[in-house]
Design an enzyme around this catalytic site. Sequence first.
Site, PDB file in Angstrom:
ATOM      1  CB  SER A 160      -1.036   0.306   1.186  1.00 46.88           C
ATOM      2  OG  SER A 160      -1.617   0.831   1.110  1.00 46.88           O
ATOM      3  CG  ASP A 183      -6.635  -2.948  -3.955  1.00 41.01           C
ATOM      4  OD1 ASP A 183      -7.091  -2.241  -2.822  1.00 41.01           O
ATOM      5  OD2 ASP A 183      -5.899  -3.202  -3.640  1.00 41.01           O
ATOM      6  CG  HIS A 192      -5.723  -2.536  -0.182  1.00 40.09           C
ATOM      7  ND1 HIS A 192      -5.413  -1.805  -0.619  1.00 40.09           N
ATOM      8  CD2 HIS A 192      -4.530  -1.568   1.043  1.00 40.09           C
ATOM      9  CE1 HIS A 192      -4.251  -1.030  -1.146  1.00 40.09           C
ATOM     10  NE2 HIS A 192      -4.043  -0.621   0.203  1.00 40.09           N
TER      11      HIS A 192
END
Lengths: 283, 403
Positions: free
Chosen positions: A97, A220, A248
């Site tokens: 991320s 996602d 995610h």
Amino acid sequence: MNSPDILTRNNVNIKGNGKQPIIFAAGFGCDQTVWNPILESFEKDYRIILFDYVGLGKSDISAFDSVKYGNLSGYVQDVLDVCSALDLKNAIFVGHSVSSMIGILASLQKPEYFSQLIMIGPSPCYLNDPPEYFGGFEEEDLKGLVNLMEKNYIGWANAFSATLLNNSERSDVANELEDRFCSTEPAVIRAFAQACFFGDNRNDLPHVTVPSLIMQCSEDVIAPRNVGEYLAKHLPSSTITFMNAIGHCPHMTDPVETALIIRDFLESNTESIMREDIGALHE
Amino acid sequence: MNEQLNYLPSGFITLSKNGIILSINETLLQILDYSSEALIGKHVHAILPNPARMFFQLYFIPLIMRKHLVEEMYLSIASKNGEEIPVLINASLHNEKEEAVIYCVIIPMRNRNEFEDQLLLAKELAENAFEEKNEALIELEDALKTLEDKQEELKKLNQQNLIFKTNTEKELQLAKKIQETALTKDISNEKVDILSFYRASNELSGDIYGFYQINPHQYGIILLDVMGHGISSALITMSLQSLFHRLISQGVRAEVVMQELDSHLHDLFQNNESAWHYCTAIYLFVDTKKQTMEFINAGHPPTIFQDPAGQQLELYATSPPLGTFEGIHFKSKTLDYKKGARILLYTDGVSEPLGQENLNLALQRHATLPLSVTRENMIVSLSNEAKDPYKNDDQCFILIELK
């Protein structure tokens, strides 16, 4: 700050039996234990480096500075500090991320520290910027997210008690109470959220020199497919892999697929380098 | 789903580890206004507004995967018509037939949420107020610091000022002494007595005089009063003094003495109007052999001449002050005197405090006593008037007795 201090400050842990260093950097709000499900795949062949950003996990919370960490550069500095403290060269950087972007920015400052960047669910900009760019969120959405964080008490109540008990005699008690695995401690998380979600790093992408892998999950919501494609288009020497994993956090929900893709990428990359060497020998 | 779970007084939902809805109870379907067919098999994102989707991915998934437990997570869910419902979620992860299943209990909390919103709002207001107070305090501290700095600066300036003042006073005292040394000494012989009195105000004097014995029977006496007093006036007196000293000592004619002094003043200020000064002056040329007295009065207060019988004559101005108009033609007047005549020359620093008539009287009253007595009496009178506002003017007078 000298090396042992940085290793303590960022709660650096080293595992594995290989020589090639591989740094795992957790995503927003969580600590290094998010990588536990996939570590086993790398222990044999790599030197695994785990750390927590200041303010999260078992980092030294007293080193937190809302100005420094109100900007991605504060977290980039954490990565560079760890690399420097361990004297790393050509390390593989795996970022989840927002850590993907932190890895990119760190590589721009010290490309010699990194051999490859592996990015799980990366996004250079979360806000929509029509008509060219669709990051997935409007400013209202991001404010709503910050609001949700404020109303959740995960981790921080415990961290608060830890601060209360912060004297050396009772450090065992404090450690027991401390669980900032996935913390919403207000001061820390507000700064982090500001740094992560309201930034725009699209202009940095063309300058990246380190080869990279974009791991694009299915469905996602945080980093939608078009964002992954945007990255693949604008990041020099990048590869994109579309995953079956949904959501995610594939390293947690689908550790097998995640580890496989990372290993595949690393091995094919190494092979191509080896082939070049062989080719050179034949000439 | 069994009946009890289906009608549980709170929402109940099961998810795959990837967030796919596996089952959902009737209570939650009613809250959301969906049919079970519309949701089963869909991703839980279907019932989450955008911010909640992010939060679900950032916190719910990591917590449930790592800890297998989520407690009291605050989220909002969205009904079919888009209404957002604040909820609390408790969840746990179980492995069923080697597949992970997430059980979630969902409790709407509209009222509690309202209460928490108010709490957060109050907290924010308190923080803002605190911030404002701090800012005001910082501003005040800055202002105080500035004030202290200014005070310190002022103190330094005052000290500098004091040093400057002390130095200047010393310099002025020295200059006063130098100025006094330029004054000529009293003359007393068988033909003439010339006595003077000179007292500068606190500052340097604009008055200057000189009397010279040119030869055994000729004397030149001059008294000048440069406009104003202070450093500029004093410097002018000194430059005039050196000029008249040379001219009178050489026995130059009265007209020429005045002419030269006048042009000197014009020369000094011809290019600088702002520095312009004028000067009143009276020059007496006494010939004891011929018993004559020649005079030119350039704008000066009248000199008092008293014959031996006590008759007084006032020698008024014969021309404007020196340095006023260019091209003045100075012409002297001559009068004869008898032995025993007395003359009083003075500046306005003397006539103003004592009064013109008192000067006449002073000369008359002690006409038979030595000239020095007259001088002493006049000095006493001047000292008695010292309290009055004229004390700040330069005082100078000359008494002459022609024997």
